[in-house]
Design a protein around this motif. Structure first.
Motif, mmCIF file in Angstrom:
data_model
loop_
_atom_site.group_PDB
_atom_site.id
_atom_site.type_symbol
_atom_site.label_atom_id
_atom_site.label_comp_id
_atom_site.label_asym_id
_atom_site.label_seq_id
_atom_site.Cartn_x
_atom_site.Cartn_y
_atom_site.Cartn_z
ATOM 1 N N GLY A 57 0.802 -1.209 0.000
ATOM 2 C CA GLY A 57 0.000 0.000 0.000
ATOM 3 C C GLY A 57 0.838 1.263 0.000
ATOM 4 N N PHE A 58 0.385 2.258 0.769
ATOM 5 C CA PHE A 58 1.062 3.551 0.787
ATOM 6 C C PHE A 58 2.456 3.445 1.406
ATOM 7 C CE2 PHE A 58 2.015 7.648 2.814
ATOM 8 C CZ PHE A 58 1.970 8.467 1.692
ATOM 9 N N VAL A 59 2.597 2.565 2.415
ATOM 10 C CA VAL A 59 3.921 2.387 3.037
ATOM 11 C C VAL A 59 4.908 1.827 2.019
ATOM 12 C CG1 VAL A 59 5.199 1.199 4.853
ATOM 13 C CG2 VAL A 59 2.920 2.106 5.325
ATOM 14 N N GLY A 60 4.487 0.815 1.273
ATOM 15 C CA GLY A 60 5.352 0.268 0.232
ATOM 16 C C GLY A 60 5.641 1.270 -0.858
ATOM 17 N N HIS A 61 4.647 2.055 -1.208
ATOM 18 C CA HIS A 61 4.833 3.095 -2.230
ATOM 19 C C HIS A 61 5.879 4.103 -1.789
ATOM 20 C CE1 HIS A 61 3.786 7.115 -3.886
ATOM 21 N NE2 HIS A 61 3.683 6.451 -5.010
ATOM 22 N N THR A 62 5.802 4.541 -0.541
ATOM 23 C CA THR A 62 6.762 5.517 -0.020
ATOM 24 C C THR A 62 8.167 4.927 0.050
ATOM 25 O OG1 THR A 62 5.001 6.551 1.299
ATOM 26 C CG2 THR A 62 7.283 7.039 1.914
ATOM 27 N N ALA A 63 8.273 3.680 0.520
ATOM 28 C CA ALA A 63 9.587 3.037 0.613
ATOM 29 C C ALA A 63 10.209 2.876 -0.766
ATOM 30 C CB ALA A 63 9.439 1.682 1.295
ATOM 31 N N ARG A 64 9.412 2.510 -1.737
ATOM 32 C CA ARG A 64 9.925 2.329 -3.099
ATOM 33 C C ARG A 64 10.426 3.653 -3.683
ATOM 34 N NH1 ARG A 64 7.428 2.854 -8.113
ATOM 35 N NH2 ARG A 64 8.334 1.587 -9.812
ATOM 36 N N LYS A 65 9.669 4.715 -3.496
ATOM 37 C CA LYS A 65 10.087 6.004 -4.045
ATOM 38 C C LYS A 65 11.357 6.509 -3.370
ATOM 39 C CE LYS A 65 7.372 9.067 -5.681
ATOM 40 N NZ LYS A 65 6.381 10.142 -5.887
ATOM 41 N N ILE A 66 11.476 6.305 -2.070
ATOM 42 C CA ILE A 66 12.687 6.746 -1.371
ATOM 43 C C ILE A 66 13.889 5.946 -1.868
ATOM 44 C CG2 ILE A 66 13.841 6.799 0.857
ATOM 45 C CD1 ILE A 66 11.158 7.423 2.141
ATOM 46 N N ALA A 67 13.709 4.633 -2.027
ATOM 47 C CA ALA A 67 14.814 3.794 -2.508
ATOM 48 C C ALA A 67 15.264 4.223 -3.892
ATOM 49 C CB ALA A 67 14.381 2.334 -2.517
ATOM 50 N N TYR A 68 14.332 4.520 -4.781
ATOM 51 C CA TYR A 68 14.701 4.931 -6.137
ATOM 52 C C TYR A 68 15.233 6.367 -6.165
ATOM 53 C CZ TYR A 68 12.839 0.714 -8.301
ATOM 54 O OH TYR A 68 12.634 -0.584 -8.697
ATOM 55 N N LEU A 69 14.754 7.208 -5.270
ATOM 56 C CA LEU A 69 15.288 8.568 -5.193
ATOM 57 C C LEU A 69 16.772 8.528 -4.843
ATOM 58 C CD1 LEU A 69 14.750 11.647 -5.207
ATOM 59 C CD2 LEU A 69 14.239 11.458 -2.756
ATOM 60 N N ILE A 70 17.129 7.652 -3.920
ATOM 61 C CA ILE A 70 18.534 7.507 -3.538
ATOM 62 C C ILE A 70 19.363 6.990 -4.708
ATOM 63 C CG2 ILE A 70 20.111 6.261 -2.005
ATOM 64 C CD1 ILE A 70 17.876 6.237 0.086
ATOM 65 N N ARG A 71 18.749 6.185 -5.569
ATOM 66 C CA ARG A 71 19.466 5.578 -6.683
ATOM 67 C C ARG A 71 19.553 6.464 -7.924
ATOM 68 N NH1 ARG A 71 23.099 1.598 -6.090
ATOM 69 N NH2 ARG A 71 22.303 -0.198 -4.928
ATOM 70 N N LEU A 72 18.939 7.617 -7.928
ATOM 71 C CA LEU A 72 19.042 8.495 -9.090
ATOM 72 C C LEU A 72 20.498 8.877 -9.322
ATOM 73 C CD1 LEU A 72 15.885 10.775 -8.697
ATOM 74 C CD2 LEU A 72 16.231 8.884 -10.286
#
Length: 532
Positions: free
Chosen positions: A481-496
């Protein structure tokens, strides 16, 4: 020898027409001699034009390739003494290797000159292409231009397509270079070290009709094409009762993410069917991700057609009017072209099916681009496996070629269990880090490190504000849900790729989140008032 010199504000370009060169030297192999005659209409024409970049050119500059009709154009590196590294492909493996080389500490005389070549002017963060369909993200956030990403580096970027590779490092010769890369524009680039990161493309030749009627979802252009088609169908069916029919072929991560995203976008205006040859979806994914996906697809009424494979795809014309009399009048008939998928069961005992769709999305299979770089006039020197990937040792060096590294979809490595590593962004991330370090070690005469893949977990988007994340450090844990969505975006933000781009995208995401939160709060406050 005749020479003509031209200057410009950003670089000095020297054009040398050399009529008598030492091409016949016994120290140079025949492939070296012939490599300078690519594109020439006369076999005996051994003239050479060299493009020289002055040391005063801007850092991170984008080099313009010569005109398509240019012949025998030779790129002159700014420094004749420092190592020359050529990186073919600007995906995760290629770009992140270049950035890794830039971040390492080098002796002054050994810091390599790096050229990055890609046919596109943009780097694409492919795991987030789905957000373009949902409207959650904008193209600049996940597809920044190479010129912006490399602006503060010494890396030179060429927007061009590689035509052929001519490696010489496997030959016992005193040639002053390890090989040559020929671009389609005619430019020839000598290198001391080569990194193959050419990536892959969608494999549409598995089924008759797939190349003609199915849309892949593999590149930024693919995402724009799918979004454009969906918009056309949405406009066409805006005032009609008929639903938009979407067929997604494949239920791996790509297929499931597409089905979830599009079903959320179309809602009751669409019918999404996902076809898979296996009896389940995400067969190789963690159980938590699979269960989360099944729950979301079920809630959005995605029809799963499991245990079937696509036999053929054709196109037919079906009338939206059942009245035969009205069909004879052109003005009262609305014909809609539909795509027909013929399905066959994976196991005996079941009957085939026919599915009609307005749009077919293909997510099955990919093929490496490396075999396309094989010279037509000689056998390929780089060892390839059956899929077309370069055979590499554990240090990511191509077997038999000590000066060539391969990463991402261009390489083939196995994990500790003997299984081939998946063609994912996570693998390419880690290989780029090792490739950059091993290039540093090779140039500085240090021992190279063997690549060891570490599975950090698996993530998938399931629509706006919905995702599933299964980290590897905790068995059985899945963020949904929203928790997974937030974790995924943070992980990919770090990987930019760069700090500058991370800051820009982070601010953009924060502003969007704030606006959405305010809008949601206003809706919650105004709803009770409207009901009263």
């Amino acid at each position: 020898m005749e020479c003509a010199l031209a200057t410009s504000a950003s670089a000095k370009i020297a054009l040398l027409n050399c009529r008598q060169m030492l091409w016949g030297s016994p120290k140079l192999p025949s492939v070296w001699s012939s490599s300078w005659r690519f594109g020439s209409s006369r076999r005996n024409n051994r003239s050479l034009r060299a493009v020289a970049l002055s040391t005063t050119a801007g850092l991170g500059s984008t080099m313009e390739a010569p005109a398509a009709n240019s012949q025998n154009v030779h790129y002159m590196w700014p420094n004749k003494k420092r190592p020359r590294v050529c990186i073919v492909g600007g995906g995760f493996g290629g770009l992140y290797t270049a950035l890794r080389l830039e971040s390492l500490v080098w002796p002054d005389d050994k810091k390599p000159q790096v050229v990055l070549i890609d046919q596109s002017e943009r780097f694409v963060f492919k795991p987030m292409l789905y957000e373009l369909l949902s409207g959650e993200l904008e193209a600049w956030e996940i597809a920044p231009q190479f010129s912006d990403l490399l602006a503060n580096t010494d890396v030179r970027f060429f927007k061009d397509r590689v035509k052929c590779l001519y490696p010489y490092d496997h030959l016992e010769t005193n040639a002053p270079t390890a090989g040559t890369v020929q671009l389609e524009s005619g430019l020839l680039i000598e290198y001391d070290w080569l990194v193959l990161a050419t990536g892959a493309e969608a494999k549409l030749d598995l089924v008759p009709g797939a190349a003609d009627y199915a849309l892949p979802f593999y590149t930024l252009e693919d995402a724009h094409r799918v979004d454009k088609k969906l918009r056309e169908l949405e406009r066409k069916n805006f005032s009609k009762d008929s639903a938009i029919r979407v067929a997604v072929v494949g239920c791996g991560y790509g297929g499931v993410e597409l089905a979830a995203t599009i079903s959320e976008r179309l809602q009751e205006k669409g019918i999404v069917q996902a076809i898979n040859v296996e009896k389940t979806i995400l067969s190789n994914a963690p159980a938590g991700n699979r269960e989360a996906a099944l729950k979301v697809l079920s809630s959005r009424k995605v029809q799963l057609v499991l245990g079937y494979f696509v036999w053929r795809i054709t196109k037919g014309v079906e009338s939206q009017t059942a009245d035969a009399e009205t069909e004879t009048i052109d003005s009262s008939v609305d014909h809609s072209e539909s795509i027909i998928l013929e399905l066959q069961p994976a196991e005996r005992g079941s009957q085939g099916q026919i599915i009609r769709a307005d749009i077919v999305l293909w997510t099955i299979g990919s093929k490496p681009l490396l075999p396309q770089l094989e010279p037509s006039d000689k056998p390929y020197d780089i060892p390839l496996n059956a899929r077309g990937q370069a055979e590499t040792d554990e240090t990511l060096r191509v077997k038999g070629h000590p000066r060539i590294f391969a990463v991402g979809d261009s390489s083939t490595l196995r994990d500790k269990n003997g299984e081939l590593l998946p063609a994912t962004a996570q693998v390419a991330f880690q290989q780029a880090d090792f490739a950059g370090w091993n290039l540093w070690a090779a140039i500085n005469d240090r021992p190279l490190l063997p690549f060891r893949y570490q599975n950090l977990g698996e993530m998938m988007t399931l629509g706006r504000y919905d995702a599933a994340v299964s980290p590897s450090f905790t068995d059985g844990l899945t963020l949904e849900g929203f928790v997974g969505h937030t974790a995924r975006k943070i992980a990919y933000l770090i990987r930019l790729p760069t700090d500058e781009h991370r800051v820009k995208v982070g601010i953009s995401w924060l502003l969007k989140s704030t606006v959405d939160s305010v809008a949601t709060l206003q809706t919650m406050l105004t709803k009770p008032q409207s009901e009263s």
